[in-house]
Enzyme design. Structure first.
Site, PDB file in Angstrom:
ATOM      1  N   GLU A 246       0.860  -1.192   0.000  1.00 21.16           N
ATOM      2  CA  GLU A 246       0.000   0.000   0.000  1.00 21.16           C
ATOM      3  C   GLU A 246       0.889   1.231   0.000  1.00 21.16           C
ATOM      4  O   GLU A 246       1.987   1.195   0.563  1.00 21.16           O
ATOM      5  CB  GLU A 246      -0.863   0.038   1.273  1.00 21.16           C
ATOM      6  CG  GLU A 246      -1.869  -1.061   1.388  1.00 21.16           C
ATOM      7  CD  GLU A 246      -2.565  -1.040   2.759  1.00 21.16           C
ATOM      8  OE1 GLU A 246      -2.416  -0.056   3.496  1.00 21.16           O
ATOM      9  OE2 GLU A 246      -3.236  -2.032   3.068  1.00 21.16           O
ATOM     10  N   LYS A 248       2.426   4.381   1.413  1.00 18.02           N
ATOM     11  CA  LYS A 248       2.589   4.862   2.786  1.00 18.02           C
ATOM     12  C   LYS A 248       2.457   6.375   2.750  1.00 18.02           C
ATOM     13  O   LYS A 248       3.313   7.071   2.211  1.00 18.02           O
ATOM     14  CB  LYS A 248       3.957   4.464   3.355  1.00 18.02           C
ATOM     15  CG  LYS A 248       4.106   4.865   4.813  1.00 18.02           C
ATOM     16  CD  LYS A 248       5.426   4.366   5.363  1.00 18.02           C
ATOM     17  CE  LYS A 248       5.521   4.528   6.864  1.00 18.02           C
ATOM     18  NZ  LYS A 248       5.291   5.874   7.356  1.00 18.02           N
ATOM     19  N   ARG A 253      -1.880   9.473  11.624  1.00 13.14           N
ATOM     20  CA  ARG A 253      -2.717   8.285  11.780  1.00 13.14           C
ATOM     21  C   ARG A 253      -4.011   8.669  12.471  1.00 13.14           C
ATOM     22  O   ARG A 253      -3.984   9.398  13.465  1.00 13.14           O
ATOM     23  CB  ARG A 253      -1.943   7.284  12.644  1.00 13.14           C
ATOM     24  CG  ARG A 253      -2.646   5.975  12.930  1.00 13.14           C
ATOM     25  CD  ARG A 253      -2.141   4.959  11.966  1.00 13.14           C
ATOM     26  NE  ARG A 253      -2.630   3.616  12.181  1.00 13.14           N
ATOM     27  CZ  ARG A 253      -1.852   2.595  12.515  1.00 13.14           C
ATOM     28  NH1 ARG A 253      -0.577   2.787  12.752  1.00 13.14           N
ATOM     29  NH2 ARG A 253      -2.337   1.385  12.611  1.00 13.14           N
ATOM     30  N   GLU A 298      -5.126   7.380   7.377  1.00 17.05           N
ATOM     31  CA  GLU A 298      -4.132   8.451   7.490  1.00 17.05           C
ATOM     32  C   GLU A 298      -4.754   9.713   6.894  1.00 17.05           C
ATOM     33  O   GLU A 298      -5.333   9.681   5.807  1.00 17.05           O
ATOM     34  CB  GLU A 298      -2.879   8.040   6.694  1.00 17.05           C
ATOM     35  CG  GLU A 298      -1.687   8.914   6.907  1.00 17.05           C
ATOM     36  CD  GLU A 298      -0.773   8.462   8.044  1.00 17.05           C
ATOM     37  OE1 GLU A 298      -1.101   7.528   8.793  1.00 17.05           O
ATOM     38  OE2 GLU A 298       0.297   9.094   8.190  1.00 17.05           O
ATOM     39  N   PHE A 338      -7.139   2.448   5.417  1.00 21.05           N
ATOM     40  CA  PHE A 338      -6.412   1.219   5.076  1.00 21.05           C
ATOM     41  C   PHE A 338      -6.772   0.016   5.943  1.00 21.05           C
ATOM     42  O   PHE A 338      -6.252  -1.064   5.730  1.00 21.05           O
ATOM     43  CB  PHE A 338      -4.900   1.444   5.042  1.00 21.05           C
ATOM     44  CG  PHE A 338      -4.332   2.098   6.276  1.00 21.05           C
ATOM     45  CD1 PHE A 338      -4.160   1.381   7.437  1.00 21.05           C
ATOM     46  CD2 PHE A 338      -3.942   3.428   6.234  1.00 21.05           C
ATOM     47  CE1 PHE A 338      -3.613   1.975   8.553  1.00 21.05           C
ATOM     48  CE2 PHE A 338      -3.386   4.040   7.358  1.00 21.05           C
ATOM     49  CZ  PHE A 338      -3.227   3.307   8.526  1.00 21.05           C
ATOM     50  N   ARG A 412       4.029  -4.528  17.142  1.00 19.17           N
ATOM     51  CA  ARG A 412       4.642  -4.687  15.825  1.00 19.17           C
ATOM     52  C   ARG A 412       4.507  -6.164  15.512  1.00 19.17           C
ATOM     53  O   ARG A 412       5.370  -6.957  15.851  1.00 19.17           O
ATOM     54  CB  ARG A 412       6.120  -4.294  15.865  1.00 19.17           C
ATOM     55  CG  ARG A 412       6.309  -2.847  16.155  1.00 19.17           C
ATOM     56  CD  ARG A 412       7.742  -2.402  16.260  1.00 19.17           C
ATOM     57  NE  ARG A 412       7.761  -1.214  17.108  1.00 19.17           N
ATOM     58  CZ  ARG A 412       7.370  -0.002  16.712  1.00 19.17           C
ATOM     59  NH1 ARG A 412       6.990   0.181  15.474  1.00 19.17           N
ATOM     60  NH2 ARG A 412       7.377   1.012  17.532  1.00 19.17           N
ATOM     61  N   LYS A 418       7.275  -1.438   7.022  1.00 20.98           N
ATOM     62  CA  LYS A 418       7.275  -0.104   6.406  1.00 20.98           C
ATOM     63  C   LYS A 418       8.572   0.071   5.631  1.00 20.98           C
ATOM     64  O   LYS A 418       9.644  -0.277   6.119  1.00 20.98           O
ATOM     65  CB  LYS A 418       7.104   0.992   7.457  1.00 20.98           C
ATOM     66  CG  LYS A 418       8.083   0.938   8.607  1.00 20.98           C
ATOM     67  CD  LYS A 418       7.831   2.053   9.608  1.00 20.98           C
ATOM     68  CE  LYS A 418       8.787   1.916  10.789  1.00 20.98           C
ATOM     69  NZ  LYS A 418       8.500   2.794  11.908  1.00 20.98           N
TER      70      LYS A 418
HETATM   71  P1  AMP Z   1       6.174   5.232  10.926  1.00 17.84           P
HETATM   72  O1  AMP Z   1       5.375   6.439  11.371  1.00 17.84           O
HETATM   73  O2  AMP Z   1       7.337   5.578  10.090  1.00 17.84           O
HETATM   74  O3  AMP Z   1       6.494   4.324  12.103  1.00 17.84           O
HETATM   75  O4  AMP Z   1       5.230   4.354   9.966  1.00 17.84           O
HETATM   76  C1  AMP Z   1       4.002   3.823  10.386  1.00 17.84           C
HETATM   77  C2  AMP Z   1       2.903   4.830  10.132  1.00 17.84           C
HETATM   78  O5  AMP Z   1       2.680   5.001   8.740  1.00 17.84           O
HETATM   79  C3  AMP Z   1       1.539   4.412  10.635  1.00 17.84           C
HETATM   80  O6  AMP Z   1       1.398   4.638  12.009  1.00 17.84           O
HETATM   81  C4  AMP Z   1       0.616   5.280   9.827  1.00 17.84           C
HETATM   82  O7  AMP Z   1       0.437   6.528  10.454  1.00 17.84           O
HETATM   83  C5  AMP Z   1       1.399   5.554   8.550  1.00 17.84           C
HETATM   84  N1  AMP Z   1       0.793   4.982   7.329  1.00 17.84           N
HETATM   85  C6  AMP Z   1       0.711   5.623   6.161  1.00 17.84           C
HETATM   86  N2  AMP Z   1       0.141   4.887   5.219  1.00 17.84           N
HETATM   87  C7  AMP Z   1      -0.170   3.703   5.796  1.00 17.84           C
HETATM   88  C8  AMP Z   1      -0.795   2.496   5.329  1.00 17.84           C
HETATM   89  N3  AMP Z   1      -1.190   2.356   4.066  1.00 17.84           N
HETATM   90  N4  AMP Z   1      -0.925   1.484   6.216  1.00 17.84           N
HETATM   91  C9  AMP Z   1      -0.514   1.614   7.502  1.00 17.84           C
HETATM   92  N5  AMP Z   1       0.079   2.721   8.003  1.00 17.84           N
HETATM   93  C10 AMP Z   1       0.251   3.765   7.157  1.00 17.84           C
END
Ligand code: AMP
Length: 558
Positions: A246, A248, A253, A298, A338, A412, A418
């Site tokens: 998907e 990102k 969030r 998001e 999502f 996790r 990611k």
């Molecule tokens: P990070 O903030 O770098 O730890 O990455 C995880 C975060 O990416 C999640 O908490 C979401 O806020 C964001 N995110 C963006 N797009 C998506 C998606 N398609 N699925 C899940 N999380 C996403």
């Protein structure tokens, strides 16, 4: 009515008990003797929280404020900063200080008194807020013995020092309800707060079989988290089963709940942000045909060109009540969904991701809502093309999600990876140096730490003064000063709470840092208000990045 003093005595006993098993026993026995309401408060205080997780309220009282209030009670004695040198920690320093005053007379504090006191402090806003908050805190300290003062101080600053984390409280609840730990762990994920967990345990209403129980009102779930992966090719090896990719999206969030007429939106940290996102709430009220739904998504900020804007632009809206209208006009947003965690009041967290996605697609289609772009890649080439497409469209990268993975709240789970283009890490600021020259008056050189192996361990991996704008330096300085613990030779040491996303060029071996690594050309990309120290990247991730750097991608793939 349970007294606050009994909890203070328990905390003392806990800090002198080395055996974890015994600590679990002590906590279980204590909670078992309380009413559900008191058990909720006690569990929350034991975990070092003043309010429930998911509650918007914050006390906003710094270490300095607590010290000032306690010191003022000691009539005549000058608040002796030297106490800090003899005391093991801040709580103990407050205890030593308060012993000079003698014990208070009057009715002893109950757990409920303290909870009400915190609540009253947290709702104070506006111009004279600081004085009013201090007055609220003073009332609590005035009725506290030195032992209670120590506990009060520790809860307010969130440093408990007794070896009772949320995990231990979960074990205590398992012991008092004679349930397997895994089951209670699960109930905790769903309750989202140790206080609510303890209350449910005392009421005999733990949500143990979540998929059969019906939800009837919004109650935030802890969001599922992702593990970092270096590139899409690695996702094939790491997940080793069919998965979807998907986009990102780089925004904030949101967890959206709709139960009847009620729509609530929660942030990643489970704070309620409905009032900051009125357009999203209105859209849900107007368009959603389904009821009893919890969705994950998001919200991103859009520029005039329709492309995603920086995350900072959006975060300005969070936690804000005034000015939302103006920001609403100036800063349009877009929502991408999502995941679907509940529908018709039924929790779907145990269903595989591909079924949840199908169900989400139906809900979204009926309501004309947008989903994150997604493919199920058949080859590494297809996956890489999708990744490049995401980057070209202005997104941050992609998420890889195993089709059979369940939704693991707060964890996790390994089912989500990611993958970003930029080398960034989430690190916590543990200290900062006063700037000089143009940066005089600001804390400008940040000492950054990653999480080590043992719980609570933080290891420095670099320093930087690059990245923030003047405005941001000023804001960060203010935030760090509120977290100040100590100062020495131009360096201010702070409680590790401010999380920053840091870009770097590469990881180097370094004998200077205890973890053996250092980041080269580190630069603060942004402050991550939405993250806490438990979200910070680990030294193991940094070691892995180091290993990857020394191995070309082609070899890794094979
Ligand atoms: P990070 O903030 O770098 O730890 O990455 C995880 C975060 O990416 C999640 O908490 C979401 O806020 C964001 N995110 C963006 N797009 C998506 C998606 N398609 N699925 C899940 N999380 C996403």
């Amino acid at each position: 009515m349970a007294s606050f003093c009994e909890l203070a005595r328990l905390c003392d006993a806990l800090s002198q008990t080395a055996s974890r098993l015994q600590r679990v026993r002590l906590v279980a026995d204590f909670l078992s003797a309380l009413s559900p309401q008191e058990a909720e408060i006690a569990a929350r205080f034991l975990a070092g929280r003043t309010v429930a997780q998911g509650d918007d309220a914050r006390l906003k009282l710094s270490v300095r404020a607590v010290w000032k209030v306690a010191a003022e009670l000691v009539a005549g004695a000058a608040p002796d900063e030297g106490i800090f040198e003899t005391a093991a920690d801040f709580g103990e320093a407050v205890e030593i200080l308060m012993r000079m005053r003698g014990e208070p007379s009057g009715t002893p504090l109950t757990l409920l008194d303290v909870e009400r006191g915190f609540e009253a402090i947290s709702v104070i806003e506006g111009r004279a807020a600081r004085q009013a908050k201090l007055a609220g805190l003073r009332e609590l300290f005035a009725r506290s013995s030195s032992l209670e003062g120590k506990l009060l101080a520790r809860i307010v600053v969130g440093e408990m020092r007794q070896g009772v984390g949320e995990g231990l409280i979960v074990e205590a609840v398992a012991s008092m309800t004679a349930r397997p730990i895994a089951e209670v762990q699960r109930a905790f994920m769903l309750e989202g707060d140790v206080g609510r967990l303890a209350r449910a345990a005392r009421q005999g209403s733990l949500t143990l079989a979540p998929t059969t129980g019906l939800l009837s009102r919004p109650r935030p779930l802890r969001p599922m988290l992702a593990q970092p992966a270096p590139d899409v090719a690695q996702a094939f090896a790491l997940l080793n089963r069919p998965f979807a990719l998907e986009h990102k999206l780089d925004g904030a969030r949101v967890q959206i709940h709709r139960f009847g007429d009620e729509v609530k939106i929660f942030s990643r940290r489970l704070n309620e942000v409905t009032r900051s996102l009125p357009e999203v709430a209105a859209m849900m009220r107007e368009r959603l045909k389904d009821d009893g739904v919890i969705m994950d998504g998001e919200v991103i900020a859009l520029g005039v060109d329709g492309r995603p804007r920086s995350f900072q632009d959006l975060m300005r809206r969070f936690g804000r009540v005034r000015d939302v209208d103006r920001l609403l006009r100036e800063q349009p947003t877009a929502l991408f969904l999502f995941d679907l965690m509940a529908r018709d009041g039924r929790l779907l967290v145990d269903m595989p991701y591909h079924s949840r996605w199908d169900s989400l697609s139906e809900v979204a289609q009926r309501a004309n809502l947008t989903l994150a772009r997604r493919i199920i890649p058949g080859s590494v080439e297809e996956a890489e093309a999708f990744f490049e497409d995401a980057i070209a469209a202005g997104y941050e990268g992609v998420m890889a999600k195993a089709l059979d993975s369940i939704y693991t709240p707060g964890a996790r789970g390994g089912g989500w990876l990611k993958i970003k283009r930029a080398h960034t890490l989430d690190l916590v600021v543990v200290a900062a140096d006063w700037g000089y020259g143009r940066r005089r008056g600001w804390l400008s050189n940040y000492h950054l730490a990653a999480r080590g192996e043992s719980p609570g361990e933080l290891l420095e991996v670099g320093k930087t003064f690059k990245g923030p704008s003047d405005e941001e330096f000023e804001a960060i300085t203010e935030q760090l000063l509120a977290l100040k613990r100590d100062e020495q030779d131009g360096t201010v040491f702070v409680r590790p709470e401010l999380v920053v996303e840091v870009a770097y060029s590469d990881v180097q071996r370094s004998p200077r840092y205890p973890c053996g690594f250092a980041l080269r050309f580190a630069r603060v990309v942004r402050v991550r208000e939405d993250k806490t120290v438990s979200d910070v990247d680990t030294v193991a991730t940094i070691a892995q990045r180091f290993a990857e750097q020394s191995t070309p991608a082609m070899i890794r793939r094979g």
